[in-house]
Write an enzyme that holds these catalytic residues in place. Sequence first.
Site, short mmCIF file in Angstrom:
data_model
loop_
_atom_site.label_atom_id
_atom_site.label_comp_id
_atom_site.label_asym_id
_atom_site.label_seq_id
_atom_site.Cartn_x
_atom_site.Cartn_y
_atom_site.Cartn_z
N ASP A 1 -15.77 2.37 6.07
CA ASP A 1 -14.71 3.31 5.67
C ASP A 1 -15.20 4.20 4.53
O ASP A 1 -14.91 5.39 4.50
CB ASP A 1 -13.44 2.56 5.24
CG ASP A 1 -12.40 3.54 4.71
OD1 ASP A 1 -11.96 4.40 5.50
OD2 ASP A 1 -12.05 3.48 3.52
N ARG B 1 -15.12 12.52 5.93
CA ARG B 1 -13.82 13.17 6.22
C ARG B 1 -13.44 14.11 5.09
O ARG B 1 -12.89 15.19 5.32
CB ARG B 1 -12.74 12.11 6.43
CG ARG B 1 -12.89 11.35 7.74
CD ARG B 1 -12.01 10.11 7.73
NE ARG B 1 -10.61 10.42 7.59
CZ ARG B 1 -9.70 9.56 7.12
NH1 ARG B 1 -10.05 8.35 6.75
NH2 ARG B 1 -8.44 9.92 7.02
N SER C 1 -8.51 3.61 8.39
CA SER C 1 -9.08 3.57 7.04
C SER C 1 -8.27 2.61 6.16
O SER C 1 -8.83 1.72 5.49
CB SER C 1 -9.06 4.99 6.46
OG SER C 1 -9.31 4.98 5.09
N HIS D 1 0.85 -1.19 0.00
CA HIS D 1 0.00 0.00 0.00
C HIS D 1 0.88 1.24 0.00
O HIS D 1 1.86 1.32 0.75
CB HIS D 1 -0.91 0.03 1.24
CG HIS D 1 -1.78 1.26 1.24
ND1 HIS D 1 -2.97 1.32 0.55
CD2 HIS D 1 -1.60 2.48 1.80
CE1 HIS D 1 -3.49 2.51 0.68
NE2 HIS D 1 -2.69 3.23 1.44
N LYS E 1 -9.16 -1.89 5.35
CA LYS E 1 -9.31 -2.43 4.00
C LYS E 1 -8.26 -3.48 3.73
O LYS E 1 -8.52 -4.50 3.09
CB LYS E 1 -9.22 -1.29 2.97
CG LYS E 1 -10.44 -0.38 3.01
CD LYS E 1 -10.32 0.79 2.06
CE LYS E 1 -9.38 1.84 2.57
NZ LYS E 1 -9.48 3.16 2.02
N1 URA Z 1 -6.05 6.44 1.94
C1 URA Z 1 -7.08 5.80 2.52
O1 URA Z 1 -7.54 4.77 2.05
N2 URA Z 1 -7.58 6.32 3.65
C2 URA Z 1 -7.09 7.44 4.22
O2 URA Z 1 -7.57 7.86 5.25
C3 URA Z 1 -6.01 8.10 3.59
C4 URA Z 1 -5.52 7.56 2.45
#
Ligand code: URA
Length: 434
Positions: free
Chosen positions: A161, A168, A183, A82, A187
């Site tokens: 999320d 957000r 967040s 990621h 995932k």
């Molecule tokens: N990427 C995400 O998936 N969530 C965040 O809060 C920031 C970047």
Amino acid sequence: MRMYDLIYTKKLGGALSPEQIAFWVKGAADGSIPDEQSASLLMATCWRGMTTDETLALTLAMRDSGKRMDLSSVPGTKVDKHSTGGVGDKTTLILGPIVAACGVPCPMFSGRGLGHTGGTVDKFAAIPGLKVELTDAEFLRSLKETRFANSAPTGDIAPADKKLYALRDVTATVESIPLITASIMSKKLAGGADALVLDVKCGPTAFMKTLEDARTLARSMVAVGTAHGMQIRALITRMDAPLGWAIGNALEVMESVEILRGEHADSELAQMSFRLAAEMLIMGGAAQTLPEALAKVQASIRDGSALETLRRFTSLNGGDARALDDFSRLPQAGQTIDVLADRAGVVAAIDGRALGLLAMELGAGRKDRNDVLDLGVGIRVHARVGQRLEKGDKVFTAYAKAGYRLHDEAYRATLELMEGPPSQGSWLLDTIGC
Ligand code: URA
């Protein structure tokens, strides 16, 4: 339980219990808690922060708001990556095929772009015909047959999320370390991989502006992953310019393929992709040491197996793999326009965010979630940080729709020029975790 009490507790800097956090996340996702109360708690969390236990509880509640991928039918340690995101970041297109070619299964869910940021899914979508929203069965088939799978996440991975991120986004509460951690990690945990390499970007246009903040975010995500039995390691990488020469979907496919062919091997993009891939090979058990892992990465480029994996992944998922060898089959722009330097100097930084917005204006990115992209347009960045420019040097080429009128001053304004010698320094600022 009353949402009011949670907001009040957090407003005063108190900690919420796992039960309170689960109540909030469930209510936010099913709509029983109104957006204004969730937004208040998000803002209070931004100011007051969360303890590690609260962050863990939030991650778990968000993970459990939807389904979890079961990858147990795929043999081997499944390793994901990621990146916290940067303009021009196409490392997934490069390292996914490399890692898979070296024998480690690489399952990845990627997002679509919004605003100045590009999305990996949009880059893959530039390959004609390639299906970028796979069903669970298609995802598993791709992983089993090519050891690489990439898809937009289905709506039922961490739906809480999705809801909270949208709130957000409109309440200026994205930049909070516990909220970002929960967040991303919710995932990633729902995605089902056993191990994760994180690329935490640090720089003036990244989420994390200072090395201290980047380290804090990396440690927070590593702590959450470790607590859930995930092997996890974070690289903190400098972001003072777009990554690589290409911004824009088809252009980024071209650059990724060039690197998989062995071109631009000394570029920061190639070096960063190779290093991240090597970390993934170590986690996946395909190498014991970094030099051994890097040698395997190089071998997969030299013998063509990494590029062949990308071709197989493309064909299997409905795409035209011929486009990877013949770029004229990729979406094209109507015209190209060069932007020249109007003065001499050394490039100190290139504002990736501003260039991302200019690419969005060309049609490469979305202003609104429902915008349809022009996959052929974008920007080629000729200038490099540290390079000495003379007046008249070519610094950018815009790939635009026919008839597009370019404001080249806005392009030149993204370059920060200095008089003195270029500063040197590695793109790798730190590593955190196992
Ligand atoms: N990427 C995400 O998936 N969530 C965040 O809060 C920031 C970047």
